[in-house]
Scaffold this active site. Structure first.
Site, PDB file in Angstrom:
ATOM      1  N   CYS B  35       3.051   3.829  -3.560  1.00 43.58           N
ATOM      2  CA  CYS B  35       1.713   3.387  -3.961  1.00 43.58           C
ATOM      3  C   CYS B  35       1.719   2.919  -5.408  1.00 43.58           C
ATOM      4  O   CYS B  35       1.958   3.708  -6.322  1.00 43.58           O
ATOM      5  CB  CYS B  35       0.740   4.544  -3.725  1.00 43.58           C
ATOM      6  SG  CYS B  35      -0.713   4.582  -4.758  1.00 43.58           S
ATOM      7  N   CYS B  38      -0.621   4.567  -7.862  1.00 41.66           N
ATOM      8  CA  CYS B  38      -0.201   5.949  -8.145  1.00 41.66           C
ATOM      9  C   CYS B  38       0.841   5.959  -9.255  1.00 41.66           C
ATOM     10  O   CYS B  38       0.823   6.807 -10.138  1.00 41.66           O
ATOM     11  CB  CYS B  38       0.390   6.605  -6.900  1.00 41.66           C
ATOM     12  SG  CYS B  38      -0.764   6.690  -5.532  1.00 41.66           S
TER      13      CYS B  38
END
Lengths: 354, 114
Positions: B35, B38
């Site tokens: 991600c 993230c």
């Protein structure tokens, strides 16, 4: 074009710039434009200082396969490509830092910048490469259900929707790419588009049409997102017939395009009515001398990684030449191999993609 | 993963102990390796872990290796940051959030800590 009001300088109240770090070039943003500008500025010995901003690597870190960046014959993952960009910029001495520029004062040189609301920085030139961010529809319950089934990042969130029915709104390449990605998890993906034809490129359209998991709802707009604590459906309307109905989906992905991240520069820089920074023709010059803009922050036409990189290169060269003319910090060389032997530095390739 | 990490690595198994039974306020970052956002927020989380050492617990949970807890808390998006106090969710943030915004939330929780 006006400059959208008067700049707000309240962020500078009580901030002492006497001891502030002063740099030749400060680059704001680390997508393809910013990191290419950094690469060129670093190779020109300008020791660029680069602020990563809120999304290091830019929009590409939320994509999957990049198949149209020249040089990657087999394609590359967006986050990996941006890792390569970063390493290449750092190899020549780019000073890359976490943090975001939160206020600017372009009234005189050196320009004054605030980083994360607390750290003052002085910059002789500024290269703006703040890019663009995903737009939302602005529906009543959209933000409330963000993270509860509403998402603007299919690649981040798709895996949480296994075997569910999802909707995605949009008709461009991003919407098609995300719809195709979501079919890896979802049992069904409904693409909602307000027209009856797509804006997406032919190849992406063909891929989406060929995928049995994707259905298209044409001439359809979303009126609201339904659900108390999580998305339970969408209120949709057919714009041809005026008929409204409920679409039972548990996930709602928004891919309706982007808006430039230029709020910070309002009141200083000339922009068009949607906030894209206006640059002088065939250059990255803004209306303020010493401030240059590149990438999606000033481009609403091409918006490709390769065009962003191209304009990033232009911005670094513009900044370098401008510093050579107007003087940089003592002791920093600004005459470089570009000027001495421009032909040698052809590794950046063409700046503009047709 | 950084050496000398000051944040706590959570699993489905230790969540009860580390988060719900914690005396300190806890910030839990639900994340995954693939991600992008993230990764963007990871340095902020690490900085907070140092800044709040002794005042609040900063923890990370990989949603790929742990599915029970993320499902239990209805995680539908990453990064999702949940703030726990006395075993209950008291605040949250979704997506890439500025460090000062998270620090403000932690300050609010740490100041009311018993």
């Amino acid at each position: 074009m006006n400059t959208n009001g008067t700049p707000d300088l309240s962020a500078f109240d009580g901030i002492d710039f006497d001891e502030a770090e002063r740099r030749n070039v400060v680059i704001i943003g680390t997508g393809p434009a910013g990191l290419t500008a950094a690469l060129y500025a670093a190779r020109a010995n300008l020791e660029p200082l680069v602020f990563e901003g809120t999304q290091p690597g830019g929009q590409l870190v939320t994509t999957t396969d990049v198949e149209n960046y020249p040089g990657y014959a087999d394609g590359v993952l967006g986050p990996e490509m941006m890792e390569d960009f970063r390493k290449q910029a750092e190899r020549f001495g780019t000073d890359l830092r976490h943090g975001s520029v939160t206020a600017v004062d372009f009234s005189e040189r050196p320009f004054r910048l605030m980083v994360d609301h607390e750290t003052p920085i002085l910059a002789d030139t500024v290269i703006i490469s703040t890019g663009a961010s995903a737009k939302y529809l602005g529906l009543k319950n959209e933000q409330r259900l963000l993270g509860r089934g509403v998402s603007a990042c299919a690649t981040c969130d798709g895996a949480f929707f296994r075997d569910e029915h999802l909707a995605i709104v949009g008709g461009g390449d991003t919407a098609m790419e995300e719809a195709l990605f979501l079919t890896r998890f979802a049992k069904k993906v409904s693409v909602l588009h307000r027209r009856d034809t797509l804006r997406a490129s032919q190849i992406m359209q063909e891929r989406a049409f060929a995928n049995d998991t994707i259905e298209f709802l044409w001439n359809t707009v979303v009126e609201d997102v339904l659900g108390e604590n999580a998305v339970e459906g969408l209120k949709i309307k057919n714009v041809e017939t005026g008929e409204t109905s409920t679409l039972d989906v548990t996930g709602f992905f928004v891919a309706i395009g982007h808006q430039p991240n230029t709020e910070l520069f309002k009141g200083w820089l000339d922009m068009d009515e949607t906030g894209y920074i206006q640059t002088l023709p065939d250059s990255t010059y803004t209306n303020i001398e010493g401030v240059f803009a590149c990438g999606d922050a000033q481009d609403h036409v091409y918006r490709q990684a390769v065009t962003a990189a191209g304009t990033g290169c232009m911005a670094a060269i513009d900044a370098e030449r401008w510093l050579a003319e107007h003087g940089a910090i003592d002791g920093v060389r600004t005459q470089t191999e570009y000027h001495a032997a421009p032909a040698e530095d052809s590794d950046g390739g063409m700046a503009v993609q047709g | 993963m950084a050496d000398n990490a000051k944040y706590v690595t959570l699993t489905d198994a230790n969540f009860q102990d580390e988060v719900l039974n914690s005396d300190q306020p806890v910030l839990v970052d639900f994340w995954a390796a693939w991600c992008g956002p993230c990764r963007a927020i990871a340095p902020t989380i690490e900085e907070l872990a140092s800044d709040y050492e002794g005042k609040a617990k900063i923890a990370k949970m990989d949603v790929d290796n742990n599915q029970q807890i993320p499902m239990q808390f209805g995680i539908r998006s990453i990064p999702t940051l949940l703030f726990f106090k006395d075993g209950r969710i008291v605040d949250q943030a979704i997506g890439v959030v500025q460090k000062r915004e998270l620090a403000a939330k932690l300050d609010a929780l740490a100041s009311q800590a018993a």
